[in-house]
Design a protein around this motif. Structure first.
Motif, short mmCIF file in Angstrom:
data_model
loop_
_atom_site.label_atom_id
_atom_site.label_comp_id
_atom_site.label_asym_id
_atom_site.label_seq_id
_atom_site.Cartn_x
_atom_site.Cartn_y
_atom_site.Cartn_z
N SER A 15 0.83 -1.40 0.08
CA SER A 15 0.03 0.05 0.06
C SER A 15 0.89 1.43 -0.04
O SER A 15 1.96 1.14 0.59
N ILE A 16 0.13 2.26 -0.50
CA ILE A 16 0.86 3.73 -0.41
C ILE A 16 -0.08 4.52 0.00
O ILE A 16 -1.38 4.51 -0.12
N ASP B 5 -3.92 5.27 -1.26
CA ASP B 5 -3.68 6.02 -2.60
C ASP B 5 -4.35 5.25 -3.38
O ASP B 5 -4.15 3.90 -3.73
N ASP C 165 -5.32 5.22 -6.38
CA ASP C 165 -4.63 4.93 -7.83
C ASP C 165 -3.66 3.85 -7.73
O ASP C 165 -3.42 3.38 -8.93
N TYR C 166 -3.40 3.35 -6.47
CA TYR C 166 -2.36 2.50 -6.52
C TYR C 166 -2.79 1.15 -6.64
O TYR C 166 -3.85 0.72 -5.84
N ASP C 167 -2.66 0.26 -7.67
CA ASP C 167 -3.15 -1.03 -7.85
C ASP C 167 -2.72 -2.32 -7.32
O ASP C 167 -2.88 -3.32 -7.44
N GLN D 298 3.96 5.22 -10.30
CA GLN D 298 2.86 4.75 -9.20
C GLN D 298 3.43 4.79 -7.86
O GLN D 298 2.72 4.81 -6.80
N THR D 299 4.77 4.85 -7.82
CA THR D 299 5.30 4.79 -6.61
C THR D 299 5.50 6.26 -6.06
O THR D 299 5.81 6.74 -4.75
N TYR E 244 4.89 3.97 2.89
CA TYR E 244 4.88 2.57 1.82
C TYR E 244 5.09 1.48 2.86
O TYR E 244 5.83 1.52 3.91
#
Length: 151
Positions: A38-39, A46, A48-50, A111-112, A145
């Motif tokens: 996860s972020i 987030d 948008d993070y898959d 994406q990071t 993170y």
């Protein structure tokens, strides 16, 4: 003669299985493949993070890998890293004949939310199963993170 060929192949197979997997020694808790679970941005996940990025550490190399949902496609991003008791420093400023410094495969995955160049991340937690890191960009946001060991 056939016996000696079989014996030679067996010896080579044994050597290959016991070969170097740590590339210049054991780097402790960091070594191996970690899933970026996860972020969080300012405490909020987030959206948008898959969950499609792996971080792989070996020696002073970090390889961030985007793994497509089909499991067959992957895109690798290479940098170097160092760590002390409180900070993981990532260096995504490398280059080659086809990629300018900090671009292409030498830039962290978009994406990071990490920039190219040298970036320090605070180590909030580091165990053999979990890493939690915090990045404080100039924008004033706090990005956390959470990584979990694979395998």
């Amino acid at each position: 003669m056939r016996y000696f060929q079989l014996m030679a192949v067996s010896v080579l197979a044994c050597l290959a299985m016991t070969g170097c997997t740590h590339n210049d020694g054991d780097i402790g808790e960091w070594f191996g493949e970690w899933h970026l679970q996860s972020i969080e941005i300012d405490g909020v996940a987030d959206a948008d993070y898959d969950g499609d990025v792996l971080w792989k550490f070996q020696n002073n190399i970090v390889d961030m890998v985007i793994v497509e949902k089909n499991g067959h496609s992957r895109e690798e991003h290479f940098g170097t890293c160092t760590a002390d008791d409180s900070t993981l420093t990532l260096d995504f400023s490398h280059s080659d004949d086809l990629n300018a410094p900090g671009t292409g495969k030498y830039a962290p995955p978009a994406q990071t939310l990490l920039p190219s160049g040298v970036t320090g991340l605070k180590i909030l937690k580091l165990t053999s199963r979990e890493i939690i890191l915090q990045y404080d960009p100039a924008s004033g946001k706090k990005i956390v993170y959470t990584l979990r060991k694979r395998g």
